[in-house]
Motif scaffolding. Structure first.
Motif, short mmCIF file in Angstrom:
data_model
loop_
_atom_site.label_atom_id
_atom_site.label_comp_id
_atom_site.label_asym_id
_atom_site.label_seq_id
_atom_site.Cartn_x
_atom_site.Cartn_y
_atom_site.Cartn_z
N VAL A 76 0.86 -1.13 -0.07
CA VAL A 76 -0.03 -0.15 0.02
C VAL A 76 0.84 1.28 0.05
O VAL A 76 1.94 1.27 0.85
CB VAL A 76 -0.97 0.05 1.09
CG1 VAL A 76 -1.79 1.12 0.96
CG2 VAL A 76 -1.77 -1.29 1.34
N HIS A 77 0.68 2.10 -1.00
CA HIS A 77 1.35 3.44 -1.12
C HIS A 77 0.36 4.77 -0.93
O HIS A 77 -0.55 4.56 -1.59
CB HIS A 77 2.32 3.36 -2.47
CG HIS A 77 3.25 2.49 -2.38
ND1 HIS A 77 4.73 2.28 -1.93
CD2 HIS A 77 3.30 1.09 -3.14
CE1 HIS A 77 5.31 1.18 -2.05
NE2 HIS A 77 4.43 0.38 -2.94
N GLY A 78 1.11 5.73 -0.55
CA GLY A 78 0.18 6.98 -0.55
C GLY A 78 0.41 7.62 -1.77
O GLY A 78 1.24 7.29 -2.43
N LEU A 79 -0.82 8.35 -2.20
CA LEU A 79 -0.83 9.22 -3.19
C LEU A 79 -0.57 10.54 -3.18
O LEU A 79 -1.09 11.10 -2.10
CB LEU A 79 -2.00 8.80 -4.08
CG LEU A 79 -2.21 7.23 -4.78
CD1 LEU A 79 -3.66 7.09 -5.55
CD2 LEU A 79 -1.10 6.95 -5.57
N PRO A 80 -0.25 11.42 -4.22
CA PRO A 80 0.00 12.97 -3.97
C PRO A 80 -1.51 13.57 -3.46
O PRO A 80 -1.40 14.64 -2.85
CB PRO A 80 0.21 13.43 -5.20
CG PRO A 80 0.91 12.25 -6.10
CD PRO A 80 0.15 11.10 -5.65
#
Length: 750
Positions: A312-316
């Motif tokens: 899981v990665h954060g987005l801008p």
């Protein structure tokens, strides 16, 4: 008395009063006199003054009338201009307002009705700053944005730019651009242009592009091998692919847009789909961990037995993306892979060991090859040095034999021994030709041998070939024709002459009857030297092998050599960079061509031998000093020169030559000196010593078996001529006559 500032009616009334007063005064004065004539005379004078005043008054009235007409015309033009301006302002698509001294002076209806709730406030005299304040507080204005920076449509940004246009959003989705221009120092123009259509079109285009990007993004997601799902900041599903549902084994209703991630986690917890993921944790805690760490990477086991890697990665935009990858095969085969890696490592180690041994063996072979190459180069160098060193000793007896045979031939003419002497001469000619061929091949094969490139007249080479081989052609009954040429070419004179000689000899060898033609022609800015014969011809399959050593087209002509002539021509042309070509027809003849570059014609042409003298010319009356350390060559040369009528002085060294000259007390007419004498003595030093002894520049000829290039610089400085051994008697006799008489015959280039 009349004020120009007064109106015309006032001026006329004032003038009438003045005239009446003057008349009354005149009546009073003339009434006192009581004389009728005086009264008449006064009336006449008064009448003249009245006429004059009347004329001035009429002129003033005329001037005033013209001024009044001009004033009416100007007033009418002003009214027309004002009307046209008003019509133009009303016809404008946008709003227009002119502020003079920051007060509203001129405006059109579009400007007045731009903002509905400010229509009553738009009147003449409205302050510019007040107008902006009214716009900022108007209920009809949604937002104001400056072009060139991000638009804030929340209604908070209502400041107007003074240096660039501002975009005004009104209720009802209407958009206007307000531009402020300075007309002069104290005049400001406001222009309002409706851009509603442009804004709506841009909005539609933006939505279309967003839809296209969403379509492309969805298509990319659908074709990915891993499961992908994006969530908004609030945790609702935005985009996903079918692979995401398959890997997690989720029902369709949980992968619809807008589904909360809490629902997905709750479903996974209840169904116990994932082992290793704390699905019971609160979503807010998971989200906090994601934002603090930036990403979450974990490996879990699905209830169906698959091992999944979840990232899981954060987005801008503060949302996040989840990737699910099936790593079951990689995990199950980890041990197998480790074993394979170990086995492969052992194999590579063994291969590396073999390669190391092969490299060592290759290094030994390379060293052996290097040594073999060095030995081969040393052998070639030794061979070249041997031929160079032996050339003098080999050519010395041949030179002496040819001189003796020539003298013997003159004494055996018209005797039974004439044919024997002639055959003996031809045998020595063959020996000489073969020796020169071997020496030429040795020099051409030698890497260190250098060429002596210069510009010279090719006519000299053609004349030399004609004189050398005309007799041989006549003996076979062949017509040898040499076409004179005065062109200058750039090449190595010695190798080009040898190539031309070999081509002519080859033509004579393989031509039974007919003609041989040698000459030059221009072609594409170059000079082509050609030798054409009517001989037996060469078949197409033989035209490539004739340039190899010891190759003869026909065995019938084996008496003429070992088949080295064309090989020398090919090697020389290759070294010189001269293209060599051959064309031939069997039974009709052959054409050999050498393409040469043109040479530089010197400003002052050297004096040369355009035509050699006949060997049977009149007897020479010369004192000839011959310096030669070989007794046989010295005897043969002296005998030949004496047969030409010369007086001969002989010496075997420089010291003997100086002693001979000292004894006779005078300088010889010409010196014939061998270059290599006994020890360190040589012919060049002998020529210098004789010239010092006699204090005169005695003409001299050096006869040598060394390459002519070795003596090129010395011959230029000491002004002597170099002849190669074996000496051609015709060349020697002609050169001696020329050196002693210096005929001014030159070879001109064209």
């Amino acid at each position: 008395m009349i004020d120009p500032e007064e109106t015309l009616e006032q001026q006329v009334a004032r003038q009438s009063k003045i005239i009446d007063a003057l008349i009354r005064r005149a009546n009073r004065e003339h009434g006192v006199g009581g004389s009728v004539y005086s009264l008449f005379q006064s009336a006449i004078a008064l009448q003249g003054e009245v006429w004059e005043k009347t004329r001035d008054l009429e002129q003033a009235l005329d001037t005033l009338g013209r001024a009044s007409n001009k004033l009416k015309i100007a007033e009418y033009a002003w009214q027309q201009t004002e009307q046209n301006l008003a019509e133009a302002l009303e016809a404008m698509e946008g709003g227009f307002a002119l502020f003079s001294e920051s007060e509203l002076e001129v405006f059109n209806d579009q400007f007045k009705t731009l903002v509905p709730d400010l229509e009553e406030e738009i009147t003449n005299g409205l302050e510019l700053d007040t107008y902006f304040e009214l716009l900022q507080s108007s209920a009809s204005v949604v937002s104001v944005a400056k072009t060139g920076r991000k638009t804030d449509t929340t209604g908070d940004n209502r400041s107007f730019s003074l240096d660039r246009p501002s975009v005004l959003e009104l209720r009802g989705d209407r958009w206007f651009q307000i531009t402020r221009k300075s007309a002069s120092a104290n005049r400001t123009v406001l222009l309002s242009t409706e851009i509603t259509r442009i804004v709506r079109q841009n909005r539609l285009e933006k939505n279309r592009l967003i839809d296209e990007q969403s379509f492309f993004l969805q298509a990319a997601f659908d074709h990915m091998t891993q499961g992908v799902c994006t969530f908004s900041e609030e945790g609702t599903l935005l985009i996903t692919n079918e692979r995401f549902r398959e890997l997690l084994n989720l029902p369709l209703f949980l992968v619809q847009k807008g589904t909360a991630i809490r629902q997905i986690l709750e479903f996974a917890r209840k169904q116990r789909l994932l082992v290793g993921l704390e699905t019971g944790d609160d979503f807010d805690e998971i989200l906090h961990e994601l934002r603090s760490r930036g990403s979450i990477d974990t490996m879990v086991r699905h209830v169906n037995g698959n091992i999944l890697n979840i990232r899981v990665h954060g987005l801008p935009d503060k949302g996040y993306i989840m990737n699910v990858l099936d790593i079951t095969a990689e995990t199950h085969s980890k041990e197998t892979l480790e074993q394979m890696v170990q086995e492969r490592t052992r194999e590579l180690t063994a291969v590396n060991e073999r390669l190391r041994r092969q490299n060592e063996e290759q290094a030994i072979i390379d060293e052996q090859l290097r040594q073999a190459k060095a030995e081969a180069e040393e052998a070639v160098s030794s061979k070249t040095k041997f031929f160079a060193a032996a050339s003098h000793d080999l050519l010395q007896p041949i030179n002496a034999a040819k001189l003796l045979i020539s003298t013997l031939g003159e004494g055996t003419q018209d005797t039974p021994f004439e044919d024997t002497v002639s055959r003996l001469g031809r045998s020595f000619d063959s020996i000489e030709s073969l020796l020169h061929a071997l020496l030429d091949i040795s020099r051409l094969d030698s890497v260190g041998s250098e060429l002596s490139i210069s510009s010279f007249c090719i006519g000299d080479l053609l004349s030399s070939v004609r004189d050398d081989y005309a007799r041989l052609a006549r003996e076979k009954g062949i017509d040898l024709s040499i076409v004179p040429c005065r062109q200058w070419v750039q090449s190595d004179r010695r190798y080009l002459l040898r190539s031309l000689q070999n081509l002519v000899v080859n033509a004579i060898q393989y031509t039974e009857t007919g003609r041989i033609l040698a000459g030059c022609r221009r072609k594409h800015g170059l000079l082509v030297l050609e030798v054409i014969d009517t001989g037996i011809g060469i078949s197409p399959e033989d035209q490539t092998r004739i340039f190899s050593e010891f190759t003869r087209v026909s065995e019938k002509s084996s008496d003429y050599g070992m088949g080295l002539g064309l090989s020398i021509v090919e090697r020389a042309c290759r070294r010189l960079g001269h293209p060599l070509s051959v064309s031939s027809t069997v039974g009709k003849g052959s054409r050999f061509s050498i393409t040469l570059p043109f040479g530089q014609v010197p400003d002052e042409l050297p004096v040369g031998l355009a035509e050699e003298q006949d060997t049977h010319a009149e007897a020479m009356d010369l004192i000839v000093l011959i310096i030669e350390d070989n007794e046989d060559v010295l005897f043969a040369t002296a005998q030949k020169v004496e047969s030409w009528g010369g007086s001969v002085l002989t010496a075997s060294s420089t010291a003997q030559a100086v002693e001979q000259v000292r004894e006779i007390g005078m300088a010889p007419d010409i010196i014939l000196a061998d270059y290599q004498l006994t020890g360190s003595d040589n012919g060049v030093e002998a020529i210098k010593a004789i010239r010092r002894q006699t204090s005169s520049r005695v003409p001299a000829i050096i006869i040598t078996a060394s390459p002519p290039g070795e003596l090129e610089e010395a011959s230029r400085k000491q002004a002597f001529t170099v002849l190669s051994k074996p000496v051609k008697l015709s060349s020697l006799r002609s050169l001696m006559d020329w050196k002693t008489h210096q005929p001014k015959i030159v070879c001109f280039g064209t």
